[in-house]
Design an enzyme around this catalytic site. Structure first.
Site, PDB file in Angstrom:
ATOM      1  N   CYS A 117       0.854  -1.196   0.000  1.00  0.00           N
ATOM      2  CA  CYS A 117       0.000   0.000   0.000  1.00  0.00           C
ATOM      3  C   CYS A 117       0.887   1.243   0.000  1.00  0.00           C
ATOM      4  O   CYS A 117       1.871   1.308   0.726  1.00  0.00           O
ATOM      5  CB  CYS A 117      -0.933   0.092   1.196  1.00  0.00           C
ATOM      6  N   ARG A 174       6.154  -0.737  -4.512  1.00  0.00           N
ATOM      7  CA  ARG A 174       5.688  -1.379  -3.295  1.00  0.00           C
ATOM      8  C   ARG A 174       4.686  -2.497  -3.583  1.00  0.00           C
ATOM      9  O   ARG A 174       4.399  -3.311  -2.713  1.00  0.00           O
ATOM     10  CB  ARG A 174       5.039  -0.347  -2.366  1.00  0.00           C
ATOM     11  N   TRP A 223      -2.871  -2.782  -1.767  1.00  0.00           N
ATOM     12  CA  TRP A 223      -2.528  -4.209  -1.780  1.00  0.00           C
ATOM     13  C   TRP A 223      -3.511  -4.840  -0.798  1.00  0.00           C
ATOM     14  O   TRP A 223      -3.425  -4.598   0.404  1.00  0.00           O
ATOM     15  CB  TRP A 223      -1.086  -4.377  -1.317  1.00  0.00           C
ATOM     16  N   ASN A 255      -3.054   2.693   5.161  1.00  0.00           N
ATOM     17  CA  ASN A 255      -2.120   1.570   4.986  1.00  0.00           C
ATOM     18  C   ASN A 255      -2.086   0.871   6.330  1.00  0.00           C
ATOM     19  O   ASN A 255      -1.912   1.514   7.354  1.00  0.00           O
ATOM     20  CB  ASN A 255      -0.738   2.140   4.620  1.00  0.00           C
ATOM     21  N   GLY A 256      -2.273  -0.451   6.340  1.00  0.00           N
ATOM     22  CA  GLY A 256      -2.263  -1.185   7.609  1.00  0.00           C
ATOM     23  C   GLY A 256      -3.435  -2.142   7.680  1.00  0.00           C
ATOM     24  O   GLY A 256      -4.109  -2.402   6.677  1.00  0.00           O
ATOM     25  N   GLU A 289      17.074 -19.399  -2.625  1.00  0.00           N
ATOM     26  CA  GLU A 289      16.886 -18.053  -3.160  1.00  0.00           C
ATOM     27  C   GLU A 289      16.585 -18.102  -4.670  1.00  0.00           C
ATOM     28  O   GLU A 289      15.725 -17.374  -5.167  1.00  0.00           O
ATOM     29  CB  GLU A 289      18.128 -17.195  -2.872  1.00  0.00           C
ATOM     30  N   LYS A 299      13.219 -16.610  -6.419  1.00  0.00           N
ATOM     31  CA  LYS A 299      13.231 -15.614  -7.495  1.00  0.00           C
ATOM     32  C   LYS A 299      12.360 -16.084  -8.651  1.00  0.00           C
ATOM     33  O   LYS A 299      11.593 -15.320  -9.211  1.00  0.00           O
ATOM     34  CB  LYS A 299      14.653 -15.379  -8.035  1.00  0.00           C
ATOM     35  N   GLU A 336       8.607 -15.876  -7.823  1.00  0.00           N
ATOM     36  CA  GLU A 336       8.117 -14.502  -7.707  1.00  0.00           C
ATOM     37  C   GLU A 336       7.845 -13.842  -9.046  1.00  0.00           C
ATOM     38  O   GLU A 336       6.833 -13.186  -9.208  1.00  0.00           O
ATOM     39  CB  GLU A 336       9.176 -13.632  -7.016  1.00  0.00           C
ATOM     40  N   HIS A 368      15.648 -38.356  -0.359  1.00  0.00           N
ATOM     41  CA  HIS A 368      14.716 -38.697   0.720  1.00  0.00           C
ATOM     42  C   HIS A 368      13.285 -38.308   0.366  1.00  0.00           C
ATOM     43  O   HIS A 368      12.438 -38.218   1.245  1.00  0.00           O
ATOM     44  CB  HIS A 368      15.153 -38.008   2.024  1.00  0.00           C
ATOM     45  N   LYS A 386       6.526  -4.751  -2.008  1.00  0.00           N
ATOM     46  CA  LYS A 386       7.959  -4.608  -1.758  1.00  0.00           C
ATOM     47  C   LYS A 386       8.258  -4.578  -0.272  1.00  0.00           C
ATOM     48  O   LYS A 386       9.204  -5.184   0.203  1.00  0.00           O
ATOM     49  CB  LYS A 386       8.463  -3.314  -2.421  1.00  0.00           C
TER      50      LYS A 386
HETATM   51  C1  F6R Z   1      11.985 -11.526  -2.372  1.00  0.00           C
HETATM   52  C2  F6R Z   1      11.712 -10.425  -1.498  1.00  0.00           C
HETATM   53  C3  F6R Z   1      11.109 -10.712  -0.174  1.00  0.00           C
HETATM   54  C4  F6R Z   1      11.835  -9.894   0.895  1.00  0.00           C
HETATM   55  C5  F6R Z   1      11.133 -10.048   2.245  1.00  0.00           C
HETATM   56  C6  F6R Z   1      11.861  -9.317   3.349  1.00  0.00           C
HETATM   57  O1  F6R Z   1      12.525 -11.123  -3.569  1.00  0.00           O
HETATM   58  O2  F6R Z   1      11.944  -9.297  -1.833  1.00  0.00           O
HETATM   59  O3  F6R Z   1      11.136 -12.064   0.116  1.00  0.00           O
HETATM   60  O4  F6R Z   1      13.151 -10.335   0.958  1.00  0.00           O
HETATM   61  O5  F6R Z   1       9.825  -9.565   2.153  1.00  0.00           O
HETATM   62  O6  F6R Z   1      11.933  -7.953   3.078  1.00  0.00           O
HETATM   63  P1  F6R Z   1      12.979  -7.022   3.799  1.00  0.00           P
HETATM   64  O7  F6R Z   1      14.324  -7.440   3.363  1.00  0.00           O
HETATM   65  O8  F6R Z   1      12.613  -5.639   3.379  1.00  0.00           O
HETATM   66  O9  F6R Z   1      12.791  -7.237   5.281  1.00  0.00           O
END
Ligand code: F6R
Length: 619
Positions: A2, A27, A78, A104-105, A491, A495, A498, A514, A614
């Protein structure tokens, strides 16, 4: 998650509100809306709920409307309560349409409030928690001014909020309020103000930025901005220190921010290391850890590190826990959202709880850090955003200096976090005599060579794009890694999920037999991360097991390794590193590029992944 923008000034605001929303696009959002108020208290409202196209569609609508007014509030949503429909889209209003707000919240006592308001005769037209706040203020606004009504309404809300509220009866005013969710105010000068969830929307106008803290209000009029507590006590605010490198938020010729940020990594690693490495002494200088005598004494006592983080930051933290163990400090990583519930037993006097976060605003990580502080542990942050909430909560911390990360999928944040964690290993390793001078010097030499080595991985962009095109129709992927490459596998899989929406699982190579090996056949591709390191032979055996099941293989290995050349045509070779614990800085870059090009090959915009935000500011 948001985005809020508000403007009060001496110019027509609709364009400025849209510009602010565009800056907050990163965001994540699924709908967008705004309301503009004239000096007579007349409102014009526009909304769009077309997923990631909402902002574009809102701009088209706004262009076609007049929307006069020099005060307005705007929002990208969002969803938490109610789907991404126009009806649920902010701004929301009171029954009589005299009060409008954006939020926002999350209102946690949504059910009780809704029932109470309906019983009192309020007509609630959306499914959102936000709309209730407008009715709640309306309920309180009987014979009192907006500020009094807001102050009476807010204590009734359980949950988190950043709010911006305007009202017909007081057409030269925006009231803002905050609990947990971020909100900043830019003083543009000559009685003009902009508010936003993030400084990135404010910086094009001014660097004079103030932050609202929890349980604080801002009362903005053309005569100035007053800050108060919810109880009405006046507050004096100091300007905050913000990142000002605005060039960073432009794509600079790259088709997407994600690709731009992947390519920024060599510079980022150089910046992370700048001024911190003492090459001759084989040591590192981390000013953030040398805050005061108290902190220094606590750091000497620490014999356990508990990392708390989410998502990508958690995977960096997991790798970090391997690094601390490597120098004899007991360490483990926990998902921040689970930390409170897994009832981890630790001695707070001897434990460092290390929060890793790009934004410094992630609600789950903040909760975990709060809890650790309450128990008396040493709270340390590895954070990117200067001045963010975590940096104000921790006892000490280290900035990752990655600059603004706009791409929703974290890339440069991850590698900068790994670099800082490697430096922390060096710091404690050398302090405690667990790393010899030569090893310290080697680590530093490797870190200094890293930007050039990363460039060599980036030079393989065309090769990686081709591999992604070949696999773009695959429905599932298994990512395998062992040791330091295990968090990289996790990771890499994250990626891919996402940005390309392809199902991918990260797995420890040794764990494959396993269970997951049952899934493998010629339609189930496997990405294996296998740099030539001390456990290479074991990883190789696992890869042979994959090949025997005829699963298509993509192998990320080092230049000195030709073991897979006959096994698969899809081998990505990254430069070798003498210290295996640093190889993730290179292997992950190949996986970031792979995920990026998978998204592009599937016709998706990697900068706007659906359903993602974000900065995840709700638990
Ligand atoms: C993945 C991604 C999220 C953040 C997670 C933590 O690409 O961006 O998994 O890593 O939401 O966010 P931060 O680092 O801002 O605490």
């Amino acid at each position: 998650m948001c985005g809020i923008v508000g403007f009060l000034g001496k110019r027509q605001v609709k364009e400025h509100l849209l510009q602010g929303l565009r800056k907050l696009e990163y965001r994540g959002y699924e709908s967008a809306g705004l309301v503009v108020m004239t000096a007579n208290g007349d409102f014009s409202v526009a909304k769009a709920a077309t997923g990631v196209e909402s902002l574009r569609d809102l701009c088209l609508k706004v262009d076609a409307l007049e929307m006069p007014g020099m005060i307005g509030i705007a929002h990208t949503r969002w969803p938490t309560h109610g789907g991404a429909t126009e009806n649920n889209c902010h701004p929301h209003s009171s029954c009589d349409g005299s009060i409008w707000l954006v939020h926002n919240g999350v209102v946690e006592n949504f059910q009780e409030l809704r029932k109470m308001l309906v019983d009192k005769g309020h007509k609630i037209i959306s499914e959102t928690d936000t709309e209730l706040v407008a009715h709640l203020i309306e309920e309180e606004m009987k014979g009192v001014n907006l500020e009094t009504a807001v102050r009476a309404a807010l204590p009734k809300i359980v949950g988190s909020f950043a709010l911006a509220i305007i009202c017909r009866a007081e057409p030269d005013k925006i009231i803002i309020a905050r609990r947990t969710s971020p909100l900043l105010i830019g003083h543009i000068g000559a009685n003009e103000f902009i508010i936003a969830s993030d400084s990135v929307a404010i910086l094009p106008y001014t660097k004079e930025i103030y932050e609202l803290h929890d349980d604080e209000l801002g009362i903005i009029t053309s005569a100035g901005c007053e800050y108060k507590t919810f109880n009405g006590d006046e507050l004096f605010k100091k300007m905050i220190d913000v990142d000002t490198e605005l060039g960073e938020v432009d794509k600079l010729g790259f088709p997407h921010m994600m690709l731009k940020e992947i390519f920024e990594q060599p510079d980022v690693i150089a910046t992370v290391c700048r001024g911190r490495l003492l090459a001759d002494a084989g040591k590192v200088k981390l000013g953030g850890l040398e805050k005061n005598q108290d902190v220094a004494a606590r750091l000497r006592e620490i014999d356990r590190v508990i990392v708390v983080a989410c998502g990508t930051a958690y995977y960096a933290g997991l790798l970090g826990s391997y690094l601390f163990n490597r120098i004899g400090i007991q360490a483990e990583a926990h998902l921040a959202s689970e930390f409170l519930y897994s009832q981890v037993v630790y001695d707070p006097r001897r434990t460092m709880v290390l929060a890793v976060s790009q934004s410094g605003e992630t609600a789950d990580t903040i909760r975990a850090l709060e809890e650790a502080k309450m128990r008396g542990a040493l709270a340390v942050g590895i954070v990117n955003r200067v001045g963010s909430r975590m940096t104000r909560m921790d006892d000490c911390g280290i900035y990752t200096r990655a600059g603004f990360e706009i791409g929703v999928a974290s890339t440069k944040a991850f590698t900068s976090q790994l670099s800082v964690l490697a430096m922390m290993m060096l710091y404690f390793g050398r302090e405690r005599g667990k790393m010899a001078l030569g090893e310290g010097q080697l680590l530093i030499a490797e870190l200094l060579k890293m930007p050039d080595k990363m460039k060599k991985v980036l030079a393989k962009v065309a090769e990686i794009e081709k591999i992604a095109q070949r696999f773009s129709q695959a429905k599932n992927f298994l990512y395998l890694g062992r040791g330091y490459s295990y968090p990289v596998a996790l990771e890499g899989a994250l990626k891919l999920k996402e940005v390309s929406y392809v199902h991918a699982e990260g797995y420890a190579s040794g764990e494959m037999k396993h269970g997951p090996i049952a899934m493998l056949d010629e339609n189930f591709p496997v990405v294996a991360i296998a740099p030539r390191d001390s456990i290479f032979d074991k990883t190789k055996s696992n890869i042979m097991e994959v090949a025997a099941r005829r699963a298509p293989l993509v192998v990320v290995t080092t230049e000195d390794c030709d073991d897979f050349d006959q096994m698969t045509e899809f081998v990505i070779k990254v430069p070798t590193v003498e210290m295996g614990c640093l190889s993730p800085l290179l292997t992950v870059v190949a996986l970031q590029l792979f995920a990026y090009y998978m998204a592009v090959a599937r016709g998706l915009n990697p900068d706007k992944p659906r359903n993602l935000a974000k900065s995840v500011t709700v638990e």
